[in-house]
Write an enzyme that holds these catalytic residues in place. Structure first.
Site, PDB file in Angstrom:
ATOM      1  N   GLY A   1      10.620 -41.255 -75.290  1.00 56.47           N
ATOM      2  CA  GLY A   1      10.212 -42.600 -74.895  1.00 56.47           C
ATOM      3  C   GLY A   1       9.590 -43.365 -76.051  1.00 56.47           C
ATOM      4  O   GLY A   1       9.780 -43.020 -77.215  1.00 56.47           O
ATOM      5  N   ALA A   2       8.828 -44.446 -75.714  1.00 54.42           N
ATOM      6  CA  ALA A   2       8.299 -45.381 -76.715  1.00 54.42           C
ATOM      7  C   ALA A   2       9.464 -45.822 -77.605  1.00 54.42           C
ATOM      8  O   ALA A   2       9.431 -45.720 -78.831  1.00 54.42           O
ATOM      9  CB  ALA A   2       7.167 -44.755 -77.531  1.00 54.42           C
TER      10      ALA A   2
ATOM     11  N   HIS B   1      15.986 -45.111 -81.584  1.00 54.25           N
ATOM     12  CA  HIS B   1      16.553 -44.639 -80.312  1.00 54.25           C
ATOM     13  C   HIS B   1      17.755 -45.505 -79.919  1.00 54.25           C
ATOM     14  O   HIS B   1      18.767 -45.000 -79.421  1.00 54.25           O
ATOM     15  CB  HIS B   1      15.508 -44.713 -79.198  1.00 54.25           C
ATOM     16  CG  HIS B   1      14.266 -43.907 -79.445  1.00 54.25           C
ATOM     17  ND1 HIS B   1      13.064 -44.485 -79.794  1.00 54.25           N
ATOM     18  CD2 HIS B   1      14.037 -42.574 -79.403  1.00 54.25           C
ATOM     19  CE1 HIS B   1      12.144 -43.544 -79.934  1.00 54.25           C
ATOM     20  NE2 HIS B   1      12.707 -42.371 -79.714  1.00 54.25           N
TER      21      HIS B   1
ATOM     22  N   ASP C   1      14.489 -36.791 -88.129  1.00 59.10           N
ATOM     23  CA  ASP C   1      13.912 -35.461 -87.890  1.00 59.10           C
ATOM     24  C   ASP C   1      14.912 -34.416 -88.397  1.00 59.10           C
ATOM     25  O   ASP C   1      15.550 -33.701 -87.618  1.00 59.10           O
ATOM     26  CB  ASP C   1      13.607 -35.289 -86.406  1.00 59.10           C
ATOM     27  CG  ASP C   1      12.569 -36.287 -85.935  1.00 59.10           C
ATOM     28  OD1 ASP C   1      11.371 -36.028 -86.116  1.00 59.10           O
ATOM     29  OD2 ASP C   1      12.956 -37.364 -85.435  1.00 59.10           O
TER      30      ASP C   1
ATOM     31  N   GLN D   1      14.640 -30.765 -87.364  1.00 56.29           N
ATOM     32  CA  GLN D   1      15.010 -30.608 -85.949  1.00 56.29           C
ATOM     33  C   GLN D   1      16.525 -30.467 -85.821  1.00 56.29           C
ATOM     34  O   GLN D   1      17.027 -29.623 -85.073  1.00 56.29           O
ATOM     35  CB  GLN D   1      14.502 -31.825 -85.179  1.00 56.29           C
ATOM     36  CG  GLN D   1      14.938 -31.920 -83.750  1.00 56.29           C
ATOM     37  CD  GLN D   1      14.163 -33.000 -83.011  1.00 56.29           C
ATOM     38  OE1 GLN D   1      13.069 -32.774 -82.533  1.00 56.29           O
ATOM     39  NE2 GLN D   1      14.726 -34.189 -82.937  1.00 56.29           N
TER      40      GLN D   1
ATOM     41  N   LEU E   1      11.435 -46.121 -88.733  1.00 62.40           N
ATOM     42  CA  LEU E   1      10.888 -46.428 -87.410  1.00 62.40           C
ATOM     43  C   LEU E   1      10.405 -45.138 -86.765  1.00 62.40           C
ATOM     44  O   LEU E   1      11.070 -44.097 -86.854  1.00 62.40           O
ATOM     45  CB  LEU E   1      11.959 -47.077 -86.524  1.00 62.40           C
ATOM     46  CG  LEU E   1      12.536 -48.408 -86.991  1.00 62.40           C
ATOM     47  CD1 LEU E   1      13.443 -48.992 -85.898  1.00 62.40           C
ATOM     48  CD2 LEU E   1      11.444 -49.404 -87.337  1.00 62.40           C
TER      49      LEU E   1
HETATM   50  P1  AMP Z   1      11.595 -38.949 -80.347  1.00 58.97           P
HETATM   51  O1  AMP Z   1      11.542 -39.865 -79.152  1.00 58.97           O
HETATM   52  O2  AMP Z   1      10.644 -39.320 -81.417  1.00 58.97           O
HETATM   53  O3  AMP Z   1      11.581 -37.495 -79.958  1.00 58.97           O
HETATM   54  O4  AMP Z   1      13.025 -39.186 -80.986  1.00 58.97           O
HETATM   55  C1  AMP Z   1      14.198 -39.073 -80.214  1.00 58.97           C
HETATM   56  C2  AMP Z   1      15.387 -39.093 -81.133  1.00 58.97           C
HETATM   57  O5  AMP Z   1      15.391 -40.297 -81.885  1.00 58.97           O
HETATM   58  C3  AMP Z   1      15.374 -37.926 -82.145  1.00 58.97           C
HETATM   59  O6  AMP Z   1      16.695 -37.430 -82.285  1.00 58.97           O
HETATM   60  C4  AMP Z   1      14.906 -38.603 -83.403  1.00 58.97           C
HETATM   61  O7  AMP Z   1      15.366 -37.967 -84.585  1.00 58.97           O
HETATM   62  C5  AMP Z   1      15.534 -39.979 -83.254  1.00 58.97           C
HETATM   63  N1  AMP Z   1      14.829 -40.957 -84.086  1.00 58.97           N
HETATM   64  C6  AMP Z   1      13.490 -41.199 -84.135  1.00 58.97           C
HETATM   65  N2  AMP Z   1      13.215 -42.137 -85.064  1.00 58.97           N
HETATM   66  C7  AMP Z   1      14.402 -42.480 -85.633  1.00 58.97           C
HETATM   67  C8  AMP Z   1      14.784 -43.402 -86.664  1.00 58.97           C
HETATM   68  N3  AMP Z   1      13.893 -44.139 -87.301  1.00 58.97           N
HETATM   69  N4  AMP Z   1      16.091 -43.471 -86.979  1.00 58.97           N
HETATM   70  C9  AMP Z   1      17.023 -42.709 -86.342  1.00 58.97           C
HETATM   71  N5  AMP Z   1      16.725 -41.843 -85.353  1.00 58.97           N
HETATM   72  C10 AMP Z   1      15.435 -41.725 -85.005  1.00 58.97           C
END
Ligand code: AMP
Length: 257
Positions: A29-30, A35, A148, A151, A182
């Site tokens: 989220g957020a 995303h 990530d 990950q 971001l």
């Molecule tokens: P999170 O909500 O932070 O767990 O991120 C969910 C997914 O969005 C994960 O696969 C992250 O790697 C991806 N993500 C987060 N920030 C970015 C970004 N700035 N650019 C591309 N993918 C992102």
């Protein structure tokens, strides 16, 4: 767009969509432009786009980080729908970790270095929740961000080691105009902290660990690690603390031709 809160509801929502290609975008989220890039990639290549929305308590070592994690479900659902999600799976923690829960996936070596060294148990929790989501949604393809990078490596290893029948797509890191990747955690930075955080992308852009370390030190950021990670491709990865906020970022390093 269907919002499923239980595993049974998610499975029911997907039952009649199994004939087409199902894409899964796991998130906490957020939502931000990163995303949205993942959802856009899923929308372009899948018949059904599923987004999961779950702040996984198990992957937070620091209770303050978990409690302070930004949450605004109504906004997230609006953005997910605008980005083309068909189904959002938003379970409670009790739905995924009922009493008596005791099964964990440990990607032993990859999960122990870099991020894993500074966040013990983090990747075990990430791998476990992702395997659960893969098992519930049964996607043909899953979308993760290069942001990530470790990950991605951990999950690629798990998918291969456990013979999971799914594709993994990696979406390039989305950055603000000033270069900062971001992140949901950027919202916690003060204006001054944000200005100082810009040293992180600037340091990584040199693609040289020693130069990067010098730039981060000159900016007064507390460095947890800067290292060329043995990913494919090799990646210059770093974690820093800016005030109370921990930020990670990375850039793939071109392999010699
Ligand atoms: P999170 O909500 O932070 O767990 O991120 C969910 C997914 O969005 C994960 O696969 C992250 O790697 C991806 N993500 C987060 N920030 C970015 C970004 N700035 N650019 C591309 N993918 C992102």
């Amino acid at each position: 767009m269907i919002v499923a809160r239980t595993i049974a509801d998610a499975r029911a929502a997907l039952a009649e969509r199994r004939g087409g290609r199902i894409g899964l975008v796991p998130t906490m989220g957020a939502l931000h432009g990163g995303h949205e890039a993942l959802l856009g990639a899923a929308r372009r290549s899948c018949d059904t786009v599923v987004m999961s929305l779950f702040v996984n308590p198990a992957q937070f070592g620091d209770p303050a980080d978990l409690n302070g994690y930004p949450r605004d479900e109504a906004r997230d659902l609006r953005l997910a729908e605008d980005a083309g999600a068909d189904v959002v799976f938003a379970p409670t923690a009790a739905e995924l970790y009922p009493p008596g829960y005791q099964t964990w996936v440990d990607v032993a070596e990859l999960a122990a270095v870099l991020e894993g060294e500074h966040r013990p148990g983090h990747f075990r929790a990430v791998a476990t929740v992702c395997l659960k989501l893969f098992s519930i949604v049964r996607p043909d393809i899953v979308f993760f961000g290069q942001k990530d990078a470790q990950q991605v490596e951990v999950l690629r290893r798990m998918i291969s080691d456990l013979h999971l029948e799914l594709e993994l797509a990696v979406v390039p890191t989305v950055r603000d105009d000033d270069g900062l990747a971001l992140s949901s955690r950027n919202a916690r930075l003060s204006a001054d902290e944000r200005a100082r955080a810009l040293a992180l992308p600037r340091a990584l852009a040199t693609r040289d660990p020693d130069t990067a370390r010098a730039i981060l030190a000159a900016a007064g950021l507390e460095v947890e690690y800067v290292a060329v990670a043995p990913f494919s491709p090799p990646t210059l990865a770093a974690a820093v603390r800016v005030g109370a906020t921990r930020l990670i970022d990375n850039v793939p390093i071109e392999e010699e031709p």
